[in-house]
Design a protein around this motif. Sequence first.
Motif, PDB file in Angstrom:
ATOM      1  N   ARG A 227       1.343  -1.527  -0.482  1.00  0.00           N
ATOM      2  CA  ARG A 227      -0.049   0.157   0.484  1.00  0.00           C
ATOM      3  C   ARG A 227       1.291   0.992   0.026  1.00  0.00           C
ATOM      4  O   ARG A 227       0.526   2.396  -0.662  1.00  0.00           O
ATOM      5  CB  ARG A 227      -0.938  -0.023   1.296  1.00  0.00           C
ATOM      6  N   GLN A 228       1.962   1.738   0.721  1.00  0.00           N
ATOM      7  CA  GLN A 228       2.740   2.385   0.327  1.00  0.00           C
ATOM      8  C   GLN A 228       4.399   2.254   0.365  1.00  0.00           C
ATOM      9  O   GLN A 228       5.011   1.722   0.842  1.00  0.00           O
ATOM     10  CB  GLN A 228       2.746   2.810   2.383  1.00  0.00           C
ATOM     11  N   PRO A 229       4.668   2.029  -1.043  1.00  0.00           N
ATOM     12  CA  PRO A 229       6.101   1.131  -2.299  1.00  0.00           C
ATOM     13  C   PRO A 229       7.141   1.999  -1.119  1.00  0.00           C
ATOM     14  O   PRO A 229       7.994   1.671  -0.786  1.00  0.00           O
ATOM     15  CB  PRO A 229       5.683   1.845  -3.079  1.00  0.00           C
ATOM     16  N   ALA A 230       6.891   3.394  -0.602  1.00  0.00           N
ATOM     17  CA  ALA A 230       8.095   3.823   0.518  1.00  0.00           C
ATOM     18  C   ALA A 230       8.939   3.252   1.217  1.00  0.00           C
ATOM     19  O   ALA A 230       9.613   3.279   2.047  1.00  0.00           O
ATOM     20  CB  ALA A 230       7.633   5.366   0.725  1.00  0.00           C
ATOM     21  N   ARG A 231       7.596   2.587   2.164  1.00  0.00           N
ATOM     22  CA  ARG A 231       7.936   1.233   3.088  1.00  0.00           C
ATOM     23  C   ARG A 231       8.812   0.469   2.733  1.00  0.00           C
ATOM     24  O   ARG A 231       9.645  -0.600   3.605  1.00  0.00           O
ATOM     25  CB  ARG A 231       7.166   0.747   3.497  1.00  0.00           C
ATOM     26  N   ILE A 232       9.006   0.161   1.247  1.00  0.00           N
ATOM     27  CA  ILE A 232      10.218  -1.162   0.683  1.00  0.00           C
ATOM     28  C   ILE A 232      11.299  -1.148   1.104  1.00  0.00           C
ATOM     29  O   ILE A 232      12.632  -1.715   1.604  1.00  0.00           O
ATOM     30  CB  ILE A 232       9.525  -1.203  -0.559  1.00  0.00           C
ATOM     31  N   LEU A 233      11.864  -0.244   1.345  1.00  0.00           N
ATOM     32  CA  LEU A 233      13.154   0.498   1.650  1.00  0.00           C
ATOM     33  C   LEU A 233      13.635  -0.026   3.086  1.00  0.00           C
ATOM     34  O   LEU A 233      14.472  -0.710   3.578  1.00  0.00           O
ATOM     35  CB  LEU A 233      13.468   1.780   1.556  1.00  0.00           C
ATOM     36  N   ARG A 234      12.257   0.290   3.626  1.00  0.00           N
ATOM     37  CA  ARG A 234      12.452  -0.181   5.724  1.00  0.00           C
ATOM     38  C   ARG A 234      12.131  -1.518   5.659  1.00  0.00           C
ATOM     39  O   ARG A 234      12.813  -2.141   6.662  1.00  0.00           O
ATOM     40  CB  ARG A 234      11.015   0.463   6.312  1.00  0.00           C
ATOM     41  N   LEU A 235      12.126  -2.327   4.654  1.00  0.00           N
ATOM     42  CA  LEU A 235      11.900  -3.974   5.306  1.00  0.00           C
ATOM     43  C   LEU A 235      13.638  -4.067   4.883  1.00  0.00           C
ATOM     44  O   LEU A 235      13.519  -5.243   5.234  1.00  0.00           O
ATOM     45  CB  LEU A 235      10.732  -4.894   3.387  1.00  0.00           C
ATOM     46  N   MET A 236      14.554  -3.326   3.897  1.00  0.00           N
ATOM     47  CA  MET A 236      15.906  -3.726   3.834  1.00  0.00           C
ATOM     48  C   MET A 236      16.540  -3.659   5.669  1.00  0.00           C
ATOM     49  O   MET A 236      17.198  -4.569   6.215  1.00  0.00           O
ATOM     50  CB  MET A 236      16.697  -2.792   3.622  1.00  0.00           C
ATOM     51  N   THR A 237      15.789  -3.057   6.905  1.00  0.00           N
ATOM     52  CA  THR A 237      16.327  -3.366   8.029  1.00  0.00           C
ATOM     53  C   THR A 237      15.501  -4.754   8.474  1.00  0.00           C
ATOM     54  O   THR A 237      16.315  -4.491   9.237  1.00  0.00           O
ATOM     55  CB  THR A 237      15.417  -1.922   8.489  1.00  0.00           C
ATOM     56  N   VAL A 238      14.653  -4.474   8.276  1.00  0.00           N
ATOM     57  CA  VAL A 238      13.866  -6.099   9.078  1.00  0.00           C
ATOM     58  C   VAL A 238      14.286  -7.193   8.443  1.00  0.00           C
ATOM     59  O   VAL A 238      14.720  -8.065   9.326  1.00  0.00           O
ATOM     60  CB  VAL A 238      11.956  -6.184   8.247  1.00  0.00           C
ATOM     61  N   PHE A 239      15.088  -7.018   7.021  1.00  0.00           N
ATOM     62  CA  PHE A 239      15.821  -8.265   6.263  1.00  0.00           C
ATOM     63  C   PHE A 239      16.797  -8.269   7.240  1.00  0.00           C
ATOM     64  O   PHE A 239      17.392  -9.776   7.345  1.00  0.00           O
ATOM     65  CB  PHE A 239      15.752  -8.316   5.272  1.00  0.00           C
ATOM     66  N   HIS A 240      17.266  -7.430   7.691  1.00  0.00           N
ATOM     67  CA  HIS A 240      19.281  -6.993   8.025  1.00  0.00           C
ATOM     68  C   HIS A 240      18.684  -7.828   9.538  1.00  0.00           C
ATOM     69  O   HIS A 240      19.454  -8.695   9.961  1.00  0.00           O
ATOM     70  CB  HIS A 240      19.091  -5.991   8.031  1.00  0.00           C
ATOM     71  N   PHE A 241      17.704  -7.595  10.232  1.00  0.00           N
ATOM     72  CA  PHE A 241      17.588  -7.843  11.324  1.00  0.00           C
ATOM     73  C   PHE A 241      17.019  -9.499  11.999  1.00  0.00           C
ATOM     74  O   PHE A 241      17.946 -10.212  12.153  1.00  0.00           O
ATOM     75  CB  PHE A 241      16.117  -7.360  12.303  1.00  0.00           C
ATOM     76  N   MET A 242      16.354  -9.817  10.723  1.00  0.00           N
ATOM     77  CA  MET A 242      16.250 -11.439  10.644  1.00  0.00           C
ATOM     78  C   MET A 242      17.610 -12.073  10.454  1.00  0.00           C
ATOM     79  O   MET A 242      17.753 -12.844  11.077  1.00  0.00           O
ATOM     80  CB  MET A 242      15.001 -11.965   9.441  1.00  0.00           C
ATOM     81  N   PHE A 243      18.827 -11.644   9.604  1.00  0.00           N
ATOM     82  CA  PHE A 243      19.946 -11.972   9.422  1.00  0.00           C
ATOM     83  C   PHE A 243      20.517 -12.471  10.790  1.00  0.00           C
ATOM     84  O   PHE A 243      21.018 -13.420  10.781  1.00  0.00           O
ATOM     85  CB  PHE A 243      20.676 -11.439   8.075  1.00  0.00           C
ATOM     86  N   LEU A 244      20.341 -11.335  11.103  1.00  0.00           N
ATOM     87  CA  LEU A 244      20.793 -11.461  12.529  1.00  0.00           C
ATOM     88  C   LEU A 244      20.790 -12.182  13.794  1.00  0.00           C
ATOM     89  O   LEU A 244      21.688 -12.648  14.121  1.00  0.00           O
ATOM     90  CB  LEU A 244      21.811 -10.085  12.730  1.00  0.00           C
ATOM     91  N   ALA A 245      19.557 -11.837  13.840  1.00  0.00           N
ATOM     92  CA  ALA A 245      18.693 -13.118  14.902  1.00  0.00           C
ATOM     93  C   ALA A 245      19.040 -14.277  14.538  1.00  0.00           C
ATOM     94  O   ALA A 245      18.824 -15.348  15.286  1.00  0.00           O
ATOM     95  CB  ALA A 245      16.488 -12.364  14.619  1.00  0.00           C
ATOM     96  N   ARG A 246      19.035 -14.817  13.442  1.00  0.00           N
ATOM     97  CA  ARG A 246      18.631 -15.859  12.463  1.00  0.00           C
ATOM     98  C   ARG A 246      20.321 -16.890  12.874  1.00  0.00           C
ATOM     99  O   ARG A 246      20.343 -17.785  13.250  1.00  0.00           O
ATOM    100  CB  ARG A 246      18.018 -16.228  11.544  1.00  0.00           C
ATOM    101  N   PHE A 247      21.317 -15.794  12.324  1.00  0.00           N
ATOM    102  CA  PHE A 247      23.230 -16.936  12.231  1.00  0.00           C
ATOM    103  C   PHE A 247      23.660 -15.671  12.745  1.00  0.00           C
ATOM    104  O   PHE A 247      24.606 -15.853  13.496  1.00  0.00           O
ATOM    105  CB  PHE A 247      23.078 -16.443  10.507  1.00  0.00           C
ATOM    106  N   LYS A 248      23.284 -14.648  14.034  1.00  0.00           N
ATOM    107  CA  LYS A 248      24.521 -14.271  14.777  1.00  0.00           C
ATOM    108  C   LYS A 248      24.281 -14.765  16.481  1.00  0.00           C
ATOM    109  O   LYS A 248      22.976 -14.115  16.497  1.00  0.00           O
ATOM    110  CB  LYS A 248      24.918 -12.416  14.257  1.00  0.00           C
TER     111      LYS A 248
END
Length: 249
Positions: A227-248
């Motif tokens: 609904r808000q394409p501008a938020r897609i860039l914010r998803l990168m932060t979420v993906f980074h969080f998920m990577f750190l939480a899973r593997f670090k």
Amino acid sequence: MKGRFQMVDIKETVSIMDIDFLKVTKNELMKEMLLPALVNGERRFIVTANPEIVMKARQDASYRQAVQRADYTIADGIGIVKAADWKGEPLPERIAGYDVMRNLLQIAEEKGYSCFFLGAAEEVNERAVQEVKRLHPNLKIAGRHHGFFELKDDTVLEQVKTANPDMVFVALGLPRQENWIAKHLDQFEKGLFMGVGGSFDVLAGEVKRAPGIWIKLNLEWAYRALRQPARILRLMTVFHFMFLARFKK
């Protein structure tokens, strides 16, 4: 309500990147923690943390200290719930901050507590409060103020203090809302203080919340991005969080 309420002190938490999340359901949070605090006239700071808040706290020490001041930090984001699962310390459920706010408004109307609405643009703030009045005609509105002010501007603080509200909903976005609450919390004797992000935009009709099926499937984040394409860039932060939480570890 008269008399004091027996507090049920639930302290079991799971730490995710130095932020301690309560292992509670929304029902437990409301009935065993927030309602007793209201009845007893106590002061409480609630953080509804998603991956973006955790990542900001990880990168910004002063913001991390503000978040760590919270009495109750709850998992507002399926990413937090997944991270807890990966640690082997599962959280019972995701607790959406918007839903907590709506529940608190209902309690305030029923029990006679007053609310202050701080944040968002002036017109959004005004429409949000109008909608709250429509939904809860008997609610005591202690006051409201838009979010376009400097955090060091004590005139806003004095307005909130003079209103003496039982609940203060702060929609300044991160990191401003948690920083504002943490900075000024000690100047209040009572009240529930809660950062609510974009909740005023939802109330005002500026932003549409995801349909129930999306929420049930834990895909509210995806709906917002569509609904808000501008938020897609914010998803990168979420993906980074998920990577750190899973593997670090």
